[in-house]
Structure formats: structure tokens, C-alpha cells
Design a protein around this motif. Structure first.
Motif, PDB file in Angstrom:
ATOM      1  N   ARG A   1       0.834  -1.208   0.000  1.00  0.00           N
ATOM      2  CA  ARG A   1       0.000   0.000   0.000  1.00  0.00           C
ATOM      3  C   ARG A   1       0.863   1.251   0.000  1.00  0.00           C
ATOM      4  NH1 ARG A   1      -4.959  -1.828  -1.436  1.00  0.00           N
ATOM      5  NH2 ARG A   1      -5.353  -3.770  -0.332  1.00  0.00           N
TER       6      ARG A   1
ATOM      7  N   PHE B   1       3.739   7.228   2.686  1.00  0.00           N
ATOM      8  CA  PHE B   1       3.583   6.006   3.469  1.00  0.00           C
ATOM      9  C   PHE B   1       3.799   4.815   2.541  1.00  0.00           C
ATOM     10  CE2 PHE B   1       0.104   8.602   5.647  1.00  0.00           C
ATOM     11  CZ  PHE B   1       0.915   8.966   6.701  1.00  0.00           C
TER      12      PHE B   1
ATOM     13  N   GLY C   1       3.430   0.579   2.948  1.00  0.00           N
ATOM     14  CA  GLY C   1       3.142  -0.556   3.825  1.00  0.00           C
ATOM     15  C   GLY C   1       3.101  -1.843   3.028  1.00  0.00           C
TER      16      GLY C   1
ATOM     17  N   GLU D   1       2.015  -6.142   3.476  1.00  0.00           N
ATOM     18  CA  GLU D   1       1.491  -7.194   4.332  1.00  0.00           C
ATOM     19  C   GLU D   1       2.165  -8.508   3.958  1.00  0.00           C
ATOM     20  OE1 GLU D   1      -2.637  -6.901   5.802  1.00  0.00           O
ATOM     21  OE2 GLU D   1      -2.902  -8.683   4.574  1.00  0.00           O
TER      22      GLU D   1
ATOM     23  N   ASP E   1      -1.239 -12.629   6.908  1.00  0.00           N
ATOM     24  CA  ASP E   1      -2.390 -12.084   7.633  1.00  0.00           C
ATOM     25  C   ASP E   1      -1.981 -11.507   8.977  1.00  0.00           C
ATOM     26  OD1 ASP E   1      -4.105 -12.648   5.647  1.00  0.00           O
ATOM     27  OD2 ASP E   1      -4.925 -14.470   6.541  1.00  0.00           O
ATOM     28  N   ARG E   2      -0.860 -11.969   9.511  1.00  0.00           N
ATOM     29  CA  ARG E   2      -0.484 -11.573  10.875  1.00  0.00           C
ATOM     30  C   ARG E   2       0.826 -10.816  10.983  1.00  0.00           C
ATOM     31  NH1 ARG E   2      -2.392 -17.438  12.957  1.00  0.00           N
ATOM     32  NH2 ARG E   2      -4.583 -17.066  12.534  1.00  0.00           N
TER      33      ARG E   2
ATOM     34  N   ARG F   1       2.989  -7.575   9.208  1.00  0.00           N
ATOM     35  CA  ARG F   1       2.925  -6.495   8.236  1.00  0.00           C
ATOM     36  C   ARG F   1       3.974  -5.438   8.545  1.00  0.00           C
ATOM     37  NH1 ARG F   1      -1.088  -6.013  11.966  1.00  0.00           N
ATOM     38  NH2 ARG F   1      -2.128  -7.762  11.003  1.00  0.00           N
TER      39      ARG F   1
ATOM     40  N   PHE G   1       5.089  -1.207   8.054  1.00  0.00           N
ATOM     41  CA  PHE G   1       4.574   0.131   7.780  1.00  0.00           C
ATOM     42  C   PHE G   1       5.722   1.130   7.871  1.00  0.00           C
ATOM     43  CE2 PHE G   1       2.611   4.188   8.829  1.00  0.00           C
ATOM     44  CZ  PHE G   1       1.650   4.242   7.842  1.00  0.00           C
TER      45      PHE G   1
ATOM     46  N   TYR H   1       8.453  -0.003  10.862  1.00  0.00           N
ATOM     47  CA  TYR H   1       8.356  -1.082  11.843  1.00  0.00           C
ATOM     48  C   TYR H   1       7.583  -2.270  11.283  1.00  0.00           C
ATOM     49  CZ  TYR H   1       3.633   0.721  12.801  1.00  0.00           C
ATOM     50  OH  TYR H   1       2.332   1.157  12.672  1.00  0.00           O
TER      51      TYR H   1
ATOM     52  N   GLU I   1       4.955  -5.303  12.351  1.00  0.00           N
ATOM     53  CA  GLU I   1       3.910  -5.543  13.347  1.00  0.00           C
ATOM     54  C   GLU I   1       3.485  -7.012  13.271  1.00  0.00           C
ATOM     55  OE1 GLU I   1       0.634  -2.406  14.464  1.00  0.00           O
ATOM     56  OE2 GLU I   1      -0.069  -3.621  12.807  1.00  0.00           O
ATOM     57  N   PHE I   2       3.325  -7.621  14.421  1.00  0.00           N
ATOM     58  CA  PHE I   2       2.934  -9.037  14.496  1.00  0.00           C
ATOM     59  C   PHE I   2       1.657  -9.145  15.323  1.00  0.00           C
ATOM     60  CE2 PHE I   2       7.460  -8.383  14.833  1.00  0.00           C
ATOM     61  CZ  PHE I   2       8.035  -9.241  13.920  1.00  0.00           C
TER      62      PHE I   2
ATOM     63  N   ARG J   1       5.068  -5.013  18.039  1.00  0.00           N
ATOM     64  CA  ARG J   1       5.743  -4.318  16.953  1.00  0.00           C
ATOM     65  C   ARG J   1       7.199  -4.119  17.326  1.00  0.00           C
ATOM     66  NH1 ARG J   1       3.406   1.907  17.285  1.00  0.00           N
ATOM     67  NH2 ARG J   1       3.615   2.174  19.522  1.00  0.00           N
TER      68      ARG J   1
ATOM     69  N   GLN K   1      -4.254  14.358   2.157  1.00  0.00           N
ATOM     70  CA  GLN K   1      -3.807  13.005   2.493  1.00  0.00           C
ATOM     71  C   GLN K   1      -4.467  12.028   1.531  1.00  0.00           C
ATOM     72  OE1 GLN K   1      -5.165  11.270   6.157  1.00  0.00           O
ATOM     73  NE2 GLN K   1      -7.269  11.932   5.867  1.00  0.00           N
TER      74      GLN K   1
ATOM     75  N   LEU L   1       9.872 -10.879  24.147  1.00  0.00           N
ATOM     76  CA  LEU L   1       8.863 -10.593  23.126  1.00  0.00           C
ATOM     77  C   LEU L   1       8.983 -11.556  21.956  1.00  0.00           C
ATOM     78  CD1 LEU L   1       6.570  -8.673  22.317  1.00  0.00           C
ATOM     79  CD2 LEU L   1       8.288  -7.249  21.195  1.00  0.00           C
TER      80      LEU L   1
ATOM     81  N   ILE M   1       6.215 -14.151  20.524  1.00  0.00           N
ATOM     82  CA  ILE M   1       5.709 -14.171  19.144  1.00  0.00           C
ATOM     83  C   ILE M   1       5.816 -15.572  18.553  1.00  0.00           C
ATOM     84  CG2 ILE M   1       6.220 -13.365  16.815  1.00  0.00           C
ATOM     85  CD1 ILE M   1       7.041 -10.678  18.157  1.00  0.00           C
TER      86      ILE M   1
ATOM     87  N   TRP N   1      -6.190 -18.693  16.058  1.00  0.00           N
ATOM     88  CA  TRP N   1      -7.374 -17.862  15.981  1.00  0.00           C
ATOM     89  C   TRP N   1      -7.477 -17.210  14.603  1.00  0.00           C
ATOM     90  CZ3 TRP N   1      -2.771 -15.812  17.147  1.00  0.00           C
ATOM     91  CH2 TRP N   1      -2.505 -14.540  16.694  1.00  0.00           C
TER      92      TRP N   1
ATOM     93  N   ARG O   1      -8.048 -14.048  12.919  1.00  0.00           N
ATOM     94  CA  ARG O   1      -7.988 -12.660  13.321  1.00  0.00           C
ATOM     95  C   ARG O   1      -9.126 -11.853  12.698  1.00  0.00           C
ATOM     96  NH1 ARG O   1      -5.931  -7.886  11.430  1.00  0.00           N
ATOM     97  NH2 ARG O   1      -5.245  -6.455  13.047  1.00  0.00           N
TER      98      ARG O   1
ATOM     99  N   GLU P   1      -6.718   0.134   4.461  1.00  0.00           N
ATOM    100  CA  GLU P   1      -5.954  -0.739   3.566  1.00  0.00           C
ATOM    101  C   GLU P   1      -6.689  -2.015   3.185  1.00  0.00           C
ATOM    102  OE1 GLU P   1      -2.428  -1.383   5.852  1.00  0.00           O
ATOM    103  OE2 GLU P   1      -1.407   0.338   4.974  1.00  0.00           O
ATOM    104  N   ARG P   2      -7.469  -2.579   4.108  1.00  0.00           N
ATOM    105  CA  ARG P   2      -8.082  -3.879   3.864  1.00  0.00           C
ATOM    106  C   ARG P   2      -9.603  -3.787   3.949  1.00  0.00           C
ATOM    107  NH1 ARG P   2      -5.110  -8.314   4.809  1.00  0.00           N
ATOM    108  NH2 ARG P   2      -6.745  -9.230   3.539  1.00  0.00           N
TER     109      ARG P   2
END
Lengths: 416, 183
Positions: free
Chosen positions: A91, A117, A119, A121, A124-125, A127, A129, A156, A158-159, A168, A415, B11, B15, B22, B24, B90-91
Motif C-alpha cells: 500500500r 507512506f 506498507g 502485508e 495475515d499476521r 505487516r 509500515f 516497523y 507488526e505481528f 511491533r 492526504q 517478546l 511471538i 485464531w 484474526r 488498507e483492507r
């Protein structure tokens, strides 16, 4: 005779839905009357067969259309199931703002911020940014230095670690204040960001590290981050001044980290109540003389209220610095630095809003200060949104107390 | 920095060992939502063909065209159910909407895939839509206060509420002209 019968059949096809009896009667009237009942019966039988064939053809056509539609939908579903492409998972966004400042201290026009910006992915879990910013038009042009900067303000990964909990790691904005994390120009009133968050928090403020955030009950959010810390100067007029302590994660000293915690409540539409606390064991990263610098603590709390056309923002933030240096150094009174503001607003229409803001801040509010160092500023102005992602701004500012810089500001922002 | 390194390790282990079982952001399966709305007796779906003129109006609502040329819905008497999607930041967010006699009876976030703004799924936000209808200007007949920090998700749900009400209106007209078909 045959030709006449053919015409009759065509007519029957046209009006076949009306009914067999009517359909058969009309062509008989149009054609020459049959001589016998047998002929009449044969005509009726023929037309009946043709009607059945037409019905079957129509049904067949409908089935083909349905099968085709099913195939299209299945193909779309299969594509969705096979997962999005790399491009679908990446993105691009951004924002920017151009300012014109007509103040006692300056009369200038400046493309203050141009931000992109990016980003991605990974799954799914997991990503990524990022936010890359060019300030004040850049750093160089035709070999001559410009007044700007190129800054990496966010980068960063992110999980997702549980249903409503995320971890993150990387470089990210410190969760403190109202506009430090959400600062796109369309989201706040005033051409410039308010002086309290800029001078006290200090917005825009980013650090590197890791943390977790999420929800622990409906409307209740939290975040805990362990990151790099500030490194304030220890001498000169900016000694121990919070804003001058930002290392911007650029070869930043990491002797003393910072622990930040925030709790936020958004349990009613248009309402946000939040509080942040940060602790850093040494604000100078060990550069100050022994005993002159010690720990520092930030406390910040704010409220954002929005009901229909009425809005209200209020924020209070304060730093307490231990050690003898901040209290009695080159610029005494830095052991306490605080500020607050209140900002009522009213939207005349969905596109036009008015606001007023009263700001107070003091970076020398501690025990060692004898002078009047408190700054005050009143802002009054308007935002006009020709599109929900585009804004035109105008405001007038008047300062008092230790500050004295009056005038007006114009701005345009976007934006996407 | 030693403390920071230790914290990073903790951490990282978390993870790695966190159960990945699950789903999400899946709050209710769309089929379950439809079944629940009709008390377990969901009618077969129908299809609404979208004309060019309707696509123009939908573009006004969403800010972009509707991807499909027809929309599936479920109907019993004057009550319709729609499963619609719109991107917040975004999604896509999957939302179930129930319209009864031209008014929104229920709006529920079924699947939320964005990383921020999931607070819009709570009833304290979605209850604002109950009873909302479309004004002549194509806007909702009421103001919807957003969830702070979830501006784009709020915007997406408001657009879908307008879209469902608009499609419900078009369905009524299509019933007369025969543009809907059972499926």
C-alpha cells in the motif's frame, strides 16, 4: 396456404405467453379457416409443440447465463483463495502541507511536509509500515543547501500475537498526545501543529524499540513500549530542553532506554480519554557530569470529544527531571516543563469548521527559574474541506507572556 | 541496554510460541449472520442487477465503482439482508446489514482485516445506525459520531450503510421491472 399458416405461426410465437387458446385462435382468424376439425386440431398441436420448444430454449438460455455467472464468481473466489498478489499486499499513501506564515518573526512560504507512506502485508499476521518525510522542500538544490530534512519517521514490523493484541518492533511514533501519532493535516485545526505538543511532548517524536498494544476490554486500549530515549544537551540555552533531546534514531545513543505506557478509552462514539507515562533513567544518555542529571518522567493526559458539529480537545503534559543540572544549569528551571491547551471547535457545515485554542507552555517552570518563562498563545481560525481528504486552513495567532510572535497563517494540506 | 535486550528476547519468544489458531478479526461468519437474522430460516438469495445509472449513484456513495455488476441479497417481505465490503484504510471490512422498510435495522462488522480501528464493531458505535434512512441528498438522515482514532473505519461503515439503503430502494424498483432474479 402454407405461407398463410407460417404467418399465423409467427404471430402465435409473439403472443404465445397469452395462452394456448388465444394463441391458436388468432392465427386461425388471420388465416383461412380450416376445413375440418382435424385440421384445426393439427394446427393446435403444432403450435403447442412450438411453444414447448420455445419454453425449453428459454430455460436453457437462463441456465447458461446462470452457469456463466457461477463460473465468474467461482473464478473470483478461487483468485481470492489463492491470496492477493504482491501488489495487492503493498500500500502507498501519504500527506503533505504547504504553509504561509505572516508573523512578527517571519514572512515566509514553506512546503513544510511531504510524506509518503509505504506498507506491505507479509501475511495475515505480519505487516510492515513506514513513513518517509521530506521537510521544508528538501536538503539540497543545485549544490546549495536547503533548510529541510529527509527523515524516516516510521519503519516497523507488526505481528499479531493474539486476537486483540499486537507486537511491533522497529522505528515508530511514541504513543503520547493527540497529534503525535495522527498528524495528517486534514485531522486537526490550525495551520501549524499546536505549540504545547511540539515543545513539551515533543511532537513529532519517534524512537526505535519494541512493544505490545491492543484491547483488554470493549473500548479500552493499551500500549507498552521499550524504546531508545532522548538525549538532551547539558549546556547552552537549550540545556535539558525536551524538544532538543530528540535523537531521531540517527546513530542514537542507547545507553538509557525509555519505557512508555499508555491507556486509552474510546468507549463512546466521538470520545477519547487517554493517559501516557514515560520513564527514562538518564535524559542525557550519560553525557552529563556525575550527579547533574538523573531520571526523567513524562505524564500526559488528553480528551477528545466530538458530538455532531461540536468538538473539544484538551491536553495536559508535564516532564519532571531529577538531578541538579536541569534545575540550576545554564537555563535554570528545566527540572519541570509543562503545557496544556484547550480547543473548542464547531462545524458550520460538513466542509467548514471554526476553532479557537488557548495554549500555555513553559520549558523553565521548575524551582531554579526566577524569570517569567511561561508562554501563552491564542489561535482562532477555520478549516475548509473541499474534499474529505483535502483541507484549506487559515488562523490568526496572538502570543503573550514570555512569547511575542503575532500574525496569521495560511495552509493547504492533503492526504491519501 | 541489557534490560532492553532481555525484553526483546521475551517478546520474540512470545511471538514464536503464540498459538496461531485464531482467525484474526472474524467476528461472525456471514452465513451465520444471515441465518441468525432470519431465525434459522434464511430464504434463498436473490440477485440485483446494477445498471449504469445505479453504478454512477454508487460511485457517489462509495467514491468508487462497485466491483460486481450484480449484488446478492436475502429478502423476506420488506426486509432485506446485505453482505457488503468496503476498505477502511488498507483492507476490506465485511459488514452485514439488515434493512426493513427503508430503515436500517442492524449493521454488524463480520470480518475486520485492518490493523487499526476495530472499535467500530462495538454496539456503542453501530447502535447509532439503528433506524437510519436515506435523505433526498443520498446522505443518512442523522449524524454518525466517529470512533476516535478510527476515522477511516467509521467512514467505511457509514458508506456501507448508505449503500445498503440505496440498494434496498433499487430492489423495490427492480421488483416492479423484473430486474431481480432468484438464485
Amino acid at each position: 396456404m402454407k405461407q398463410k399458416q407460417s404467418k399465423g405461426k409467427t404471430l402465435v410465437k409473439i403472443i404465445g405467453v397469452v395462452g394456448l387458446t388465444l394463441a391458436s385462435a388468432l392465427p386461425v382468424q388471420a388465416a383461412t379457416a380450416p376445413k375440418t376439425m382435424e385440421e384445426m386440431w393439427e394446427i393446435i398441436q403444432t403450435q403447442q409443440r412450438e411453444l414447448e420448444q420455445l419454453k425449453a430454449q428459454q430455460k436453457n438460455t437462463e441456465q447458461k447465463v446462470e452457469v456463466t455467472s457461477e463460473a465468474v464468481e467461482q473464478q473470483a473466489a478461487q483468485q481470492a483463495a489463492s491470496g492477493p498478489s504482491w501488489a495487492d499486499k503493498t500500500r502507498l499513501g501519504g500527506y503533505g502541507e504547504l504553509h504561509y506564515n505572516n508573523l512578527d518573526s517571519k514572512n515566509e512560504i514553506d512546503f513544510h511536509r511531504f510524506v509518503l507512506f509505504l506498507g506491505h502485508e507479509f501475511s495475515d499476521r505480519v505487516r510492515f509500515f513506514s513513513e518517509l518525510e521530506v521537510e521544508h522542500g528538501g536538503v539540497e538544490s543545485d549544490g546549495d543547501p536547503l533548510a529541510g530534512e529527509v527523515e524516516l519517521e516510521q519503519a516497523y514490523v507488526e505481528f499479531d500475537i493474539a486476537e486483540q493484541h499486537t507486537a511491533r518492533a522497529g522505528l515508530f511514533l511514541v504513543p503520547a498526545g493527540i497529534i503525535n501519532e495522527t498528524h495528517e493535516p486534514t485531522t486537526f485545526y490550525g495551520v501549524e501543529r499546536n505549540p504545547v505538543e511540539s515543545n513539551i511532548i515533543p511532537t513529532t517524536w519517534w524512537e526505535a524499540g519494541a512493544g505490545v498494544s491492543g484491547e483488554f476490554a470493549p473500548g479500552w486500549g493499551y500500549s507498552v513500549d521499550l524504546t531508545s530515549g532522548l538525549e538532551t544537551p547539558t549546556t547552552g540555552s537549550n540545556a535539558y530542553k525536551i524538544r532538543n533531546g530528540r535523537q531521531k534514531v540517527s546513530l542514537a545513543k542507547a545507553n538509557d532506554s525509555a519505557l512508555t505506557g499508555r491507556i486509552k478509552w474510546t468507549g463512546l462514539p466521538g470520545v477519547e480519554l487517554a493517559a501516557t507515562a514515560q520513564y527514562q533513567s538518564d535524559l542525557t544518555q550519560g553525557t552529563g557530569a556525575a550527579g547533574t542529571a538523573s531520571s526523567a518522567t513524562l505524564f500526559e493526559t488528553h480528551a477528545v470529544l466530538s458530538r455532531g458539529p461540536v468538538g473539544l480537545r484538551a491536553l495536559y503534559a508535564a516532564w519532571n527531571l531529577d538531578g541538579t543540572g536541569p534545575a540550576s544549569g545554564a537555563s535554570p528551571g528545566r527540572d519541570e516543563q509543562f503545557g496544556w491547551y484547550i480547543e473548542p471547535s464547531y462545524k458550520l457545515t460538513s466542509k467548514l469548521g471554526l476553532f479557537a485554542r488557548y495554549n500555555v507552555w513553559d520549558n523553565n517552570a521548575g524551582s531554579g527559574s526566577t524569570a517569567d518563562t511561561e508562554n501563552k498563545q491564542v489561535d482562532v481560525g477555520l478549516n475548509y474541506w473541499p474534499h474529505e481528504d483535502v483541507v484549506l486552513k487559515f488562523d490568526v495567532q496572538k502570543q503573550s507572556g514570555a512569547a511575542n510572535d503575532d500574525g496569521f497563517n495560511l495552509g493547504v494540506g492533503y492526504q491519501f | 541496554m541489557i534490560r532492553m535486550s532481555r525484553w526483546f528476547c521475551v517478546l520474540l519468544i512470545w511471538i514464536l510460541i503464540a498459538p496461531a489458531v485464531w482467525a484474526r478479526g472474524v467476528y461472525q461468519d456471514p452465513e451465520d449472520f444471515i441465518s441468525e437474522v432470519f431465525s434459522g430460516k434464511a430464504p434463498p438469495p436473490s440477485l440485483l442487477q446494477i445498471s449504469e445509472d445505479e453504478q454512477k449513484q454508487i460511485r457517489e456513495i462509495l467514491g468508487h465503482k462497485l466491483g460486481a455488476g450484480r449484488v446478492r441479497y436475502w429478502q423476506h417481505e420488506d426486509r432485506t439482508v446485505w453482505i457488503l465490503e468496503e476498505i477502511g484504510k488498507e483492507r476490506p471490512i465485511t459488514v452485514g446489514l439488515v434493512v426493513d422498510k427503508g430503515k436500517l435495522e442492524l449493521i454488524k462488522v463480520l470480518i475486520f482485516r485492518e490493523s487499526r480501528g476495530s472499535e467500530v464493531r462495538y454496539p456503542f458505535f453501530t447502535d447509532q445506525f439503528k433506524g437510519a434512512s436515506l435523505g433526498e441528498d443520498g446522505q443518512l438522515d442523522r449524524n454518525i459520531d466517529g470512533v476516535s482514532g478510527a476515522t477511516l473505519s467509521t467512514r467505511a461503515l457509514t458508506k456501507l450503510a448508505r449503500l445498503a439503503l440505496y440498494l434496498h430502494q433499487q430492489r423495490e424498483q427492480a421488483d416492479v421491472t423484473g430486474q431481480t432474479s432468484p438464485r
